[in-house]
Design a protein around this motif. Sequence first.
Motif, short mmCIF file in Angstrom:
data_model
loop_
_atom_site.label_atom_id
_atom_site.label_comp_id
_atom_site.label_asym_id
_atom_site.label_seq_id
_atom_site.Cartn_x
_atom_site.Cartn_y
_atom_site.Cartn_z
N ILE A 1 0.83 -1.20 0.00
CA ILE A 1 0.00 0.00 0.00
C ILE A 1 0.87 1.25 0.00
N GLY A 2 1.98 1.21 0.72
CA GLY A 2 2.92 2.33 0.70
C GLY A 2 3.45 2.60 -0.69
N LEU A 3 3.74 1.54 -1.44
CA LEU A 3 4.23 1.69 -2.82
C LEU A 3 3.14 2.26 -3.73
N VAL A 4 1.90 1.85 -3.51
CA VAL A 4 0.79 2.41 -4.29
C VAL A 4 0.65 3.91 -4.00
N ALA A 5 0.76 4.29 -2.73
CA ALA A 5 0.72 5.72 -2.38
C ALA A 5 1.87 6.46 -3.03
N LEU A 6 3.04 5.84 -3.07
CA LEU A 6 4.20 6.46 -3.70
C LEU A 6 3.96 6.72 -5.18
N VAL A 7 3.30 5.80 -5.85
CA VAL A 7 2.96 6.00 -7.27
C VAL A 7 2.05 7.22 -7.42
N TYR A 8 1.11 7.38 -6.51
CA TYR A 8 0.23 8.56 -6.51
C TYR A 8 1.06 9.84 -6.34
N TYR A 9 2.01 9.81 -5.41
CA TYR A 9 2.86 10.98 -5.19
C TYR A 9 3.72 11.28 -6.41
N VAL A 10 4.20 10.23 -7.08
CA VAL A 10 4.97 10.43 -8.32
C VAL A 10 4.10 11.12 -9.36
N ALA A 11 2.84 10.71 -9.45
CA ALA A 11 1.92 11.34 -10.41
C ALA A 11 1.70 12.82 -10.06
N LEU A 12 1.75 13.17 -8.78
CA LEU A 12 1.55 14.55 -8.36
C LEU A 12 2.79 15.40 -8.61
N TYR A 13 3.97 14.89 -8.15
CA TYR A 13 5.19 15.70 -8.28
C TYR A 13 6.40 14.84 -7.90
N ILE A 14 7.18 14.48 -8.87
CA ILE A 14 8.28 13.53 -8.69
C ILE A 14 9.30 13.96 -7.63
N PRO A 15 9.78 15.22 -7.62
CA PRO A 15 10.79 15.55 -6.61
C PRO A 15 10.33 15.31 -5.16
N MET A 16 9.08 15.62 -4.87
CA MET A 16 8.58 15.37 -3.51
C MET A 16 8.37 13.87 -3.28
N ALA A 17 7.99 13.15 -4.31
CA ALA A 17 7.81 11.70 -4.18
C ALA A 17 9.14 11.05 -3.81
N ILE A 18 10.23 11.55 -4.35
CA ILE A 18 11.56 11.01 -4.01
C ILE A 18 11.84 11.24 -2.52
N LEU A 19 11.51 12.42 -2.03
CA LEU A 19 11.70 12.70 -0.59
C LEU A 19 10.78 11.83 0.27
N VAL A 20 9.57 11.57 -0.21
CA VAL A 20 8.67 10.67 0.51
C VAL A 20 9.34 9.31 0.67
N LEU A 21 9.91 8.81 -0.41
CA LEU A 21 10.58 7.51 -0.38
C LEU A 21 11.76 7.52 0.60
N ILE A 22 12.56 8.58 0.56
CA ILE A 22 13.74 8.68 1.42
C ILE A 22 13.35 8.76 2.89
N ILE A 23 12.30 9.49 3.20
CA ILE A 23 11.92 9.72 4.60
C ILE A 23 10.96 8.66 5.13
N PHE A 24 9.92 8.35 4.38
CA PHE A 24 8.92 7.41 4.88
C PHE A 24 9.24 5.96 4.56
N GLY A 25 10.08 5.72 3.55
CA GLY A 25 10.48 4.34 3.23
C GLY A 25 11.08 3.62 4.43
N PRO A 26 12.08 4.21 5.09
CA PRO A 26 12.65 3.54 6.27
C PRO A 26 11.66 3.38 7.43
N ILE A 27 10.74 4.34 7.55
CA ILE A 27 9.73 4.24 8.61
C ILE A 27 8.87 3.00 8.37
#
Length: 176
Positions: A61-87
């Motif tokens: 589900i986290g990966l599905v949300a990440l795809v949504y964030y990529v569709a919205l704005y890639i640079p912030m999606a990358i930060l989402v992955l970096i910060i929330f991925g480890p969480i």
Amino acid sequence: MKSITDQLSTYKSVHLNTSNIKTHFIGIPLIIWSVALLLNIVSFDFTINSELVSVGLGTIIGLVALVYYVALYIPMAILVLIIFGPIIYSTHLFVGHEHVIVIAIGVFVGGWILQFIGHAYEKAKPAFVDDLNQLLIGPLFLIAEIYFALGLNKAMEEKVYNEAIDKRKEFESNKS
């Protein structure tokens, strides 16, 4: 699909108070962690190159949300992955714990208590009350706050802020 500025300005319109934002920087990650922990109790096994790989539902589900964030704005999606991925990944350390559900519920409740304390400072209801999609925008909002604090995309920051102020004024006028 609404644009990133529209999504962020809607969320920001009820997150203008710095004390509220601070509580969200703790509460949202706690909520994400606890939900991911509960969801990662359910896992799916795959064989890749003769290796058994187990992937938790929370991770999916986290990966599905990440795809949504990529569709919205890639640079912030990358930060989402970096910060929330480890969480989200860290939840795998607790999945086998004897009291995993109690831990997850306790963290979840604590995260929401912080959210509601923040909204008491704000004197505004949470954004998701009017639009459930705003539950997905909460984590992205935190990333946007970091992104803008780093001085990135000042034009977007200004647009989000100005639209948020307009939406807040409309909200306040409808309230009275």
